[in-house]
Scaffold this active site. Structure first.
Site, PDB file in Angstrom:
ATOM      1  N   ASP A   1      -9.198  -7.333  -7.118  1.00  0.00           N
ATOM      2  CA  ASP A   1      -9.239  -6.552  -8.360  1.00  0.00           C
ATOM      3  C   ASP A   1      -9.705  -7.377  -9.572  1.00  0.00           C
ATOM      4  O   ASP A   1     -10.233  -6.805 -10.545  1.00  0.00           O
ATOM      5  CB  ASP A   1      -7.854  -5.965  -8.658  1.00  0.00           C
TER       6      ASP A   1
ATOM      7  N   HIS B   1      -2.955  -7.568  -9.728  1.00  0.00           N
ATOM      8  CA  HIS B   1      -1.917  -7.024 -10.585  1.00  0.00           C
ATOM      9  C   HIS B   1      -0.720  -6.456  -9.803  1.00  0.00           C
ATOM     10  O   HIS B   1       0.132  -5.773 -10.378  1.00  0.00           O
ATOM     11  CB  HIS B   1      -2.520  -5.906 -11.464  1.00  0.00           C
TER      12      HIS B   1
ATOM     13  N   ASP C   1      -6.588   1.995  -2.667  1.00  0.00           N
ATOM     14  CA  ASP C   1      -8.044   2.058  -2.852  1.00  0.00           C
ATOM     15  C   ASP C   1      -8.736   0.995  -1.992  1.00  0.00           C
ATOM     16  O   ASP C   1      -9.930   1.086  -1.734  1.00  0.00           O
ATOM     17  CB  ASP C   1      -8.453   1.940  -4.326  1.00  0.00           C
TER      18      ASP C   1
ATOM     19  N   TYR D   1     -11.623  -2.419 -17.828  1.00  0.00           N
ATOM     20  CA  TYR D   1     -10.791  -2.638 -16.635  1.00  0.00           C
ATOM     21  C   TYR D   1      -9.653  -3.614 -16.955  1.00  0.00           C
ATOM     22  O   TYR D   1      -8.494  -3.380 -16.600  1.00  0.00           O
ATOM     23  CB  TYR D   1     -11.698  -3.205 -15.540  1.00  0.00           C
TER      24      TYR D   1
ATOM     25  N   GLU E   1      -2.790  -1.986  -2.393  1.00  0.00           N
ATOM     26  CA  GLU E   1      -3.065  -0.711  -3.073  1.00  0.00           C
ATOM     27  C   GLU E   1      -4.132   0.060  -2.295  1.00  0.00           C
ATOM     28  O   GLU E   1      -5.117  -0.501  -1.811  1.00  0.00           O
ATOM     29  CB  GLU E   1      -3.493  -0.940  -4.531  1.00  0.00           C
TER      30      GLU E   1
ATOM     31  N   HIS F   1     -14.153  -3.959  -6.990  1.00  0.00           N
ATOM     32  CA  HIS F   1     -14.705  -2.771  -7.660  1.00  0.00           C
ATOM     33  C   HIS F   1     -15.972  -3.158  -8.417  1.00  0.00           C
ATOM     34  O   HIS F   1     -15.999  -4.193  -9.101  1.00  0.00           O
ATOM     35  CB  HIS F   1     -13.728  -2.200  -8.699  1.00  0.00           C
TER      36      HIS F   1
ATOM     37  N   HIS G   1      -5.155  -6.881  -0.748  1.00  0.00           N
ATOM     38  CA  HIS G   1      -4.352  -6.095  -1.691  1.00  0.00           C
ATOM     39  C   HIS G   1      -3.923  -4.801  -1.007  1.00  0.00           C
ATOM     40  O   HIS G   1      -4.748  -4.105  -0.404  1.00  0.00           O
ATOM     41  CB  HIS G   1      -5.231  -5.813  -2.905  1.00  0.00           C
TER      42      HIS G   1
HETATM   43 FE1  FEO Z   1      -5.024  -2.614  -7.448  1.00  0.00          FE
HETATM   44 FE2  FEO Z   1      -8.274  -1.749  -6.935  1.00  0.00          FE
HETATM   45  O1  FEO Z   1      -6.427  -1.734  -6.607  1.00  0.00           O
END
Ligand code: FEO
Length: 388
Positions: free
Chosen positions: A163, A144, A82, A191, A80, A222, A78
């Site tokens: 995610d 997402h 993070d 979440y 993103e 996460h 992913h």
């Molecule tokens: Fe869509 Fe945990 O980043």
């Protein structure tokens, strides 16, 4: 800081963000983790990285198992940041690593970090041969972001779900059954409500894609790793993705001089008397991301605001803007509010609710302070609607 062994030769090497309290508008009151996973096989492989500022923590955990320069493959599930934020530093320190991502991931990573990064695309049905294991690739676009993918290690029965199935929880435990399973489920619900909700159709596709796999661990990017409750979280994701609602009504409001609050309480009473589970949620005291957690199972969403300067109160506008982005399907709603003159807020609330795909079935607009008779009228109309 050390790695944590999940199964023989498979390790968690992520970072713990104890201080995170705001994840683009989502109140993360328990902090979070960014989970990276290390597979020690003939080709040592790292799955995902961490936020930029946790790079050293990740490297220290990896170094407790192996010299990070021995990592052959880095799979970025992913874009993103993070999960990919530490990538540039990792490439700088370990330039021989081979990087993999989905085709959309390749585009996204280059857009983020520069065209000169060499990234090999992986697509649906591909497998990376790691030696004694193979890592199967499943593309999960829009769960997402367009680039998302998940991986499956058949030999070890682990789904690396990125995610999906995540929760924002910072803890020194790594498995949900070492923590408090019900808190993990509650944070997974929050979440889903705040991140995954707009993409329920894509979640169903992901669930169908992994339905035939046999796994005894789901390792998200996460929070805690699912070990004892894998079936429970899969079933909950199916439930939430089908937008199934319960006989539950949320009455969400802000108030200036208590009149809109009196209306809110009367609306709540009508639903109470009709056997609904109700929640009276002042926007002065409830965070919008906590309200979303309750909203994913609510049949009715009632929103009230008095009129201030020809408009609704800013707290209500913020909630409705957030709601529109998350676009829940199949909810009914009521718009309401008091006013002194003008009274524009109630129509604005109604419009914003409709823009958020709520089917607004009734509107209540009250000038100044509602009398006992006014309140009784609101209640009767709602009872008539519910019992029709
Ligand atoms: Fe869509 Fe945990 O980043």
């Amino acid at each position: 800081m050390k790695a944590v062994e999940l199964k023989k030769d498979i390790y968690w090497v992520g970072g713990i963000d104890w201080d995170l309290r705001n994840f683009h508008g989502y109140l993360t009151q328990r902090g979070s983790t960014y989970n990276a996973y290390l597979i020690m096989d003939e080709e040592i492989t790292l799955i995902d990285t961490v936020k930029t500022y946790l790079y050293d923590e990740m490297i220290e955990r990896i170094a407790s198992i192996t010299d990070p320069s021995t990592i052959k493959n880095l799979v970025i599930n992913h874009v993103e940041m993070d999960h990919s934020g530490a990538l540039p530093k990792f490439i700088q320190d370990y330039p021989d690593v081979k990087i993999y991502a989905s085709p959309q991931g390749v585009k996204g990573l280059k857009a983020h970090f520069g065209d000169d990064i060499t990234i090999a695309p992986l697509t649906q049905g591909d497998s990376l041969n790691l030696g004694s294991r193979k890592l199967d690739i499943f593309l999960t676009p829009m769960v997402h972001w367009p680039d998302n993918m998940v991986n499956y290690l058949e030999k070890d029965g682990i789904l690396f779900s990125n995610d999906s199935f995540g929760q924002h929880i910072a803890t020194s435990e790594r498995f949900e059954d070492d923590f408090h399973a019900d808190i993990v489920v509650e944070e997974a619900r929050k979440y889903f409500a705040n991140i995954v909700l707009p993409y329920t159709d894509q979640v169903k596709k992901e669930l169908d894609a992994v339905a035939g796999l046999s796994f005894d661990m789901i390792a998200p990017s996460h929070g805690l790793i699912w070990r004892s409750e894998t079936e429970r979280i899969i079933e909950l994701y199916r439930h939430w993705s089908e937008n199934r609602t319960e006989k539950k009504a949320l009455i969400i409001y802000d108030t200036m001089w208590n009149s809109t609050r009196l209306m809110a309480k009367q609306i709540q009473e009508a639903f109470d008397e009709s056997g609904y589970r109700t929640m009276l949620l002042s926007l002065q005291n409830n965070h919008i991301s906590d309200i979303m957690t309750e909203l994913i199972t609510a049949e009715y969403v009632c929103v009230g605001s008095p009129t201030l300067n020809n408009n609704m109160l800013p707290t209500v506008a913020a909630f409705l803007t957030y709601l529109k982005g998350l676009a829940p399907k199949g909810r009914k709603g009521i718009a309401f509010g008091s006013y002194g003159w003008g009274g524009q807020s109630i129509e604005h609330v109604r419009e914003m609710m409709e823009n958020a795909r709520i089917n607004v079935t009734n509107t209540f607009k009250q000038q100044y302070i509602p009398s006992a008779e006014d309140l009784a009228g609101i209640k009767k109309e709602i009872l008539d609607e519910i019992n029709a």
